[in-house]
Design a protein around this motif. Structure first.
Motif, PDB file in Angstrom:
ATOM      1  N   ASP A  18      -9.559   2.188   0.474  1.00 44.27           N
ATOM      2  CA  ASP A  18      -9.408   1.212  -0.614  1.00 44.27           C
ATOM      3  C   ASP A  18      -8.620   1.794  -1.785  1.00 44.27           C
ATOM      4  O   ASP A  18      -7.717   1.143  -2.316  1.00 44.27           O
ATOM      5  CB  ASP A  18     -10.788   0.740  -1.107  1.00 44.27           C
ATOM      6  CG  ASP A  18     -11.533   0.002  -0.006  1.00 44.27           C
ATOM      7  OD1 ASP A  18     -10.895  -0.313   1.017  1.00 44.27           O
ATOM      8  OD2 ASP A  18     -12.746  -0.242  -0.164  1.00 44.27           O
ATOM      9  N   ALA A  19      -8.957   3.036  -2.175  1.00 42.63           N
ATOM     10  CA  ALA A  19      -8.295   3.625  -3.350  1.00 42.63           C
ATOM     11  C   ALA A  19      -6.798   3.807  -3.079  1.00 42.63           C
ATOM     12  O   ALA A  19      -5.951   3.461  -3.910  1.00 42.63           O
ATOM     13  CB  ALA A  19      -8.933   4.960  -3.686  1.00 42.63           C
ATOM     14  N   GLU A  20      -6.481   4.329  -1.895  1.00 43.97           N
ATOM     15  CA  GLU A  20      -5.078   4.576  -1.559  1.00 43.97           C
ATOM     16  C   GLU A  20      -4.305   3.258  -1.495  1.00 43.97           C
ATOM     17  O   GLU A  20      -3.161   3.158  -1.942  1.00 43.97           O
ATOM     18  CB  GLU A  20      -4.952   5.293  -0.203  1.00 43.97           C
ATOM     19  CG  GLU A  20      -5.468   6.717  -0.176  1.00 43.97           C
ATOM     20  CD  GLU A  20      -6.964   6.803   0.110  1.00 43.97           C
ATOM     21  OE1 GLU A  20      -7.647   5.753   0.044  1.00 43.97           O
ATOM     22  OE2 GLU A  20      -7.452   7.911   0.387  1.00 43.97           O
ATOM     23  N   ARG A  21      -4.969   2.244  -0.924  1.00 49.11           N
ATOM     24  CA  ARG A  21      -4.280   0.946  -0.810  1.00 49.11           C
ATOM     25  C   ARG A  21      -4.005   0.349  -2.182  1.00 49.11           C
ATOM     26  O   ARG A  21      -2.960  -0.258  -2.402  1.00 49.11           O
ATOM     27  CB  ARG A  21      -5.097  -0.007   0.059  1.00 49.11           C
ATOM     28  CG  ARG A  21      -4.987   0.362   1.529  1.00 49.11           C
ATOM     29  CD  ARG A  21      -5.418  -0.764   2.412  1.00 49.11           C
ATOM     30  NE  ARG A  21      -6.835  -0.645   2.773  1.00 49.11           N
ATOM     31  CZ  ARG A  21      -7.526  -1.613   3.355  1.00 49.11           C
ATOM     32  NH1 ARG A  21      -6.962  -2.778   3.594  1.00 49.11           N
ATOM     33  NH2 ARG A  21      -8.779  -1.424   3.687  1.00 49.11           N
ATOM     34  N   ALA A  22      -4.971   0.536  -3.101  1.00 48.14           N
ATOM     35  CA  ALA A  22      -4.776  -0.004  -4.461  1.00 48.14           C
ATOM     36  C   ALA A  22      -3.571   0.684  -5.116  1.00 48.14           C
ATOM     37  O   ALA A  22      -2.726   0.053  -5.741  1.00 48.14           O
ATOM     38  CB  ALA A  22      -6.039   0.201  -5.282  1.00 48.14           C
ATOM     39  N   LEU A 217       5.539   9.511  -6.373  1.00 51.37           N
ATOM     40  CA  LEU A 217       4.083   9.313  -6.403  1.00 51.37           C
ATOM     41  C   LEU A 217       3.474  10.000  -5.185  1.00 51.37           C
ATOM     42  O   LEU A 217       3.618   9.517  -4.064  1.00 51.37           O
ATOM     43  CB  LEU A 217       3.785   7.800  -6.363  1.00 51.37           C
ATOM     44  CG  LEU A 217       2.330   7.397  -6.174  1.00 51.37           C
ATOM     45  CD1 LEU A 217       1.495   7.781  -7.398  1.00 51.37           C
ATOM     46  CD2 LEU A 217       2.228   5.884  -5.927  1.00 51.37           C
ATOM     47  N   PRO A 218       2.808  11.157  -5.381  1.00 50.80           N
ATOM     48  CA  PRO A 218       2.201  11.791  -4.215  1.00 50.80           C
ATOM     49  C   PRO A 218       0.847  11.160  -3.921  1.00 50.80           C
ATOM     50  O   PRO A 218       0.045  10.973  -4.835  1.00 50.80           O
ATOM     51  CB  PRO A 218       2.026  13.257  -4.656  1.00 50.80           C
ATOM     52  CG  PRO A 218       2.197  13.262  -6.138  1.00 50.80           C
ATOM     53  CD  PRO A 218       2.603  11.910  -6.617  1.00 50.80           C
ATOM     54  N   VAL A 219       0.623  10.787  -2.671  1.00 50.66           N
ATOM     55  CA  VAL A 219      -0.678  10.217  -2.293  1.00 50.66           C
ATOM     56  C   VAL A 219      -1.273  11.137  -1.227  1.00 50.66           C
ATOM     57  O   VAL A 219      -0.821  11.148  -0.086  1.00 50.66           O
ATOM     58  CB  VAL A 219      -0.521   8.777  -1.722  1.00 50.66           C
ATOM     59  CG1 VAL A 219      -1.877   8.175  -1.374  1.00 50.66           C
ATOM     60  CG2 VAL A 219       0.235   7.892  -2.701  1.00 50.66           C
ATOM     61  N   GLY A 220      -2.247  11.947  -1.636  1.00 45.72           N
ATOM     62  CA  GLY A 220      -2.901  12.844  -0.684  1.00 45.72           C
ATOM     63  C   GLY A 220      -3.853  12.018   0.170  1.00 45.72           C
ATOM     64  O   GLY A 220      -4.670  11.263  -0.356  1.00 45.72           O
ATOM     65  N   VAL A 221      -3.706  12.122   1.496  1.00 45.89           N
ATOM     66  CA  VAL A 221      -4.589  11.361   2.381  1.00 45.89           C
ATOM     67  C   VAL A 221      -5.657  12.318   2.890  1.00 45.89           C
ATOM     68  O   VAL A 221      -5.356  13.318   3.536  1.00 45.89           O
ATOM     69  CB  VAL A 221      -3.790  10.730   3.546  1.00 45.89           C
ATOM     70  CG1 VAL A 221      -4.692   9.878   4.414  1.00 45.89           C
ATOM     71  CG2 VAL A 221      -2.630   9.905   3.014  1.00 45.89           C
TER      72      VAL A 221
END
Ligand code: ATP
Ligand code: MG
Length: 541
Positions: A18-22, A217-221
């Protein structure tokens, strides 16, 4: 666990995150709300949104199997539903990529009128690139980058554009260079965005390294939650794990979806229900699980998975008909149907780790056999030369000759990494010292172009070591001094050139070349004048 019906893993669906999708939704929304760039402009004169919404590129990072591609695919669907034109390229996992494959993939979805409306030199540059191996003339990243940027900004006039790259580090070097060039012209005010995935940490990847840090924008998964894992296993494998088992699988896999899926598959294969307090009766490392899964595959399906790692571009041709479909059902490969009539379908790895393991699991003879079949299934001269080399048992001068030609073509096409690979293969097919030395020269050139100066120095030194004393060896010393002064140092370059001067005593042309280079290296104008005065007169036509 009983009787799950496996679904092809390519089916788009996502649980949790959810957080990553937002975060990614915000990134996409910002791309829509920006002003339309002026035609042909740099695009960064528009309204610059606040905070991370000023990012023009998002990069999803994390370990293998953690779910980067799954999240990336979700973002692509969301972007399309928001009205983005999505230009996609999925890099393969073969060691190096054919030149311009990434860019050609991206442009496949660009509107024809946009391509046709380019100024003639830019149109010519893209045509050369998109014809791939039929390159007759060298193209450079700058002109292709300019053409790409023109296409992107023209396209952005009619709506937002998302460039989507899966496995960024595997994008071919030529495409990455052109993209870097275009991206530097893309500001937060433009309606062009990029989303990519990359294994590991960090946010500075070619072609993003030309962008200011605040535009990336780095998005750590990270790991999925226990709840998300339950849903994931239910949706993918149709298994509904009892809570204690679920907790064991979550703990062992560290919340890594690929790892958890393989663990659940292995337990299911053995029809085992783990008992409390007893170690899981299956391999518990991801590598071990992957190796076990590969061992359990029927040979024809294993071949298909391995082929996606063995070929730069695998279409299924050359291998058993029907096996591709079985590999799709087993969740190992995905087929991208051609978007245009007459285009080739591409069979790619559903999971790179599995395909690499399938290739690694083949015995040497099986591997050669696979390359032989892939050779029969492709018309591309570069791929053919490479497969022929990997299929051969002993050194073969004809294969080496075809590889030499491939090196020249890939250098002209701006793909030095391919040139390096082909050049190394050519060396494996060379017996005589004299030919080895010539091919080492070629390898050194390719390495310089690929940005590996220490490697180039090593290759050039090996070439010198194989050459008998005399003017040819002197010439090779000059090459060494010229190509890598920054690696060996000015002093060592000058020493090398002194030796070259002495060694070329009987050859005035090479001797004066050595003296002139020495003068340049040691910044000695008198020496330059003296050597110029002593050089033999230029032959007149
Ligand atoms: N949130 C999710 N919802 C549903 N399935 C998921 C999710 N995350 C991962 N998966 C599934 O888990 C498997 C591994 O995920 P994925 O291929 O996205 O990993 P990755 O991080 O891209 O790995 P690699 O670095 O090797 O490419 C895939 O089968 C994928 O569909
Ligand atoms: Mg992936």
């Amino acid at each position: 666990m009983g009787g799950p019906i496996p679904r092809p893993s390519a089916e788009p669906m996502i649980v949790g995150r959810d957080a990553e999708r937002a975060l990614l939704s915000g990134f996409l929304d910002a791309g829509i709300s920006t002003r339309v760039p002026a035609a042909g402009g740099t695009g960064d004169s528009g309204v610059v949104p606040a905070g991370h919404a000023g990012a023009v590129a998002a990069i999803l990072t994390g370990p293998a199997g953690i779910g980067k591609t799954a999240l990336w695919e979700w973002t692509l669907e969301r972007a399309a539903s928001l009205g983005y034109l999505v230009l996609v390229s999925r890099a393969g996992i073969a060691e190096a990529q054919l030149p311009w494959v990434g860019l050609t993939d991206l442009l496949r979805t660009a509107a024809m009128p946009v391509l046709a409306g380019l100024p003639p030199p830019q149109r010519a540059a893209l045509r050369v690139v998109m014809l791939q191996s039929d390159v007759g003339e060298p193209v450079d990243e700058r002109s292709v980058g300019t053409a790409l940027w023109s296409v992107l900004s023209a396209q952005a006039q009619s709506g937002p554009v998302l460039i989507a790259l899966d496995d960024l580090p595997y994008v071919d070097a030529a495409s990455a260079g052109a993209l870097r060039f275009a991206l530097r012209r893309m500001g937060p005010g433009s309606r062009v965005r990029l989303i990519a995935t990359a294994r590991g940490e960090g946010s500075r990847w070619a072609p993003l390294d030309g962008l200011p840090g605040d535009q990336v924008l780095p998005v750590g998964v990270g790991p999925v939650t226990v709840g998300a894992l339950f849903e994931l296993l239910a949706a993918r494998l149709a298994v509904r794990l009892a809570r204690p088992v679920l907790l064991r699988v979550h703990e062992t896999s560290g919340g890594n979806p690929l790892y958890a899926l393989e663990l659940a598959r292995a337990l299911d294969r053995l029809e085992i229900v783990p008992r409390p307090g007893v170690p899981l009766p299956v391999p518990t490392s991801l590598d071990g699980l992957v190796a076990e899964r590969v061992r359990s595959l029927p040979p024809d399906v294993l071949q298909i998975a391995a082929a996606t790692a063995a070929a730069w571009r695998f279409t299924g041709a050359g291998l058993e008909p029907g096996a591709v479909e079985r590999a799709v059902l087993a969740g190992l490969v995905v087929v991208d149907e051609p978007e245009v009539l007459g285009g080739a379908r591409i069979v790619r790895a559903a999971h790179p780790l599995m395909s690499a393991a399938a290739y690694a699991a083949l015995q040497a003879a099986e591997r050669r056999g696979l390359h032989q079949r892939l050779l029969a299934g492709t018309d591309d001269p570069l791929e053919r030369a490479r497969h022929a080399a990997l299929a051969a048992t002993g050194a073969d001068p004809r294969i080496a000759g075809a590889l030499d030609a491939g090196v020249v073509v890939s250098l002209a096409a701006g793909a030095p990494d391919i040139a390096v690979e082909l050049s190394r293969l050519a060396l494996q097919h060379t017996d005589s010292d004299a030919e080895r030395a010539v091919r080492l020269d070629l390898l050194a050139d390719a390495l310089v172009r690929a940005g590996d100066s220490p490697g180039a120095v090593q290759a050039q030194r090996e070439s010198i070591a194989l050459t008998p004393a005399g003017s040819l060896r002197a010439r090779r010393r000059i090459r060494l001094a010229e190509m890598a002064t920054e690696v060996i140092g000015w002093g060592a370059a000058a020493d090398e050139l002194q030796v070259a001067v002495a060694e070329a005593a009987a050859d005035p042309v090479v001797r004066s070349e050595a003296l002139l280079t020495l003068a340049a290296v040691s910044d000695d104008i008198d020496l330059a004048d003296a050597s110029a005065a002593r050089s033999p007169p230029l032959s007149r036509p």
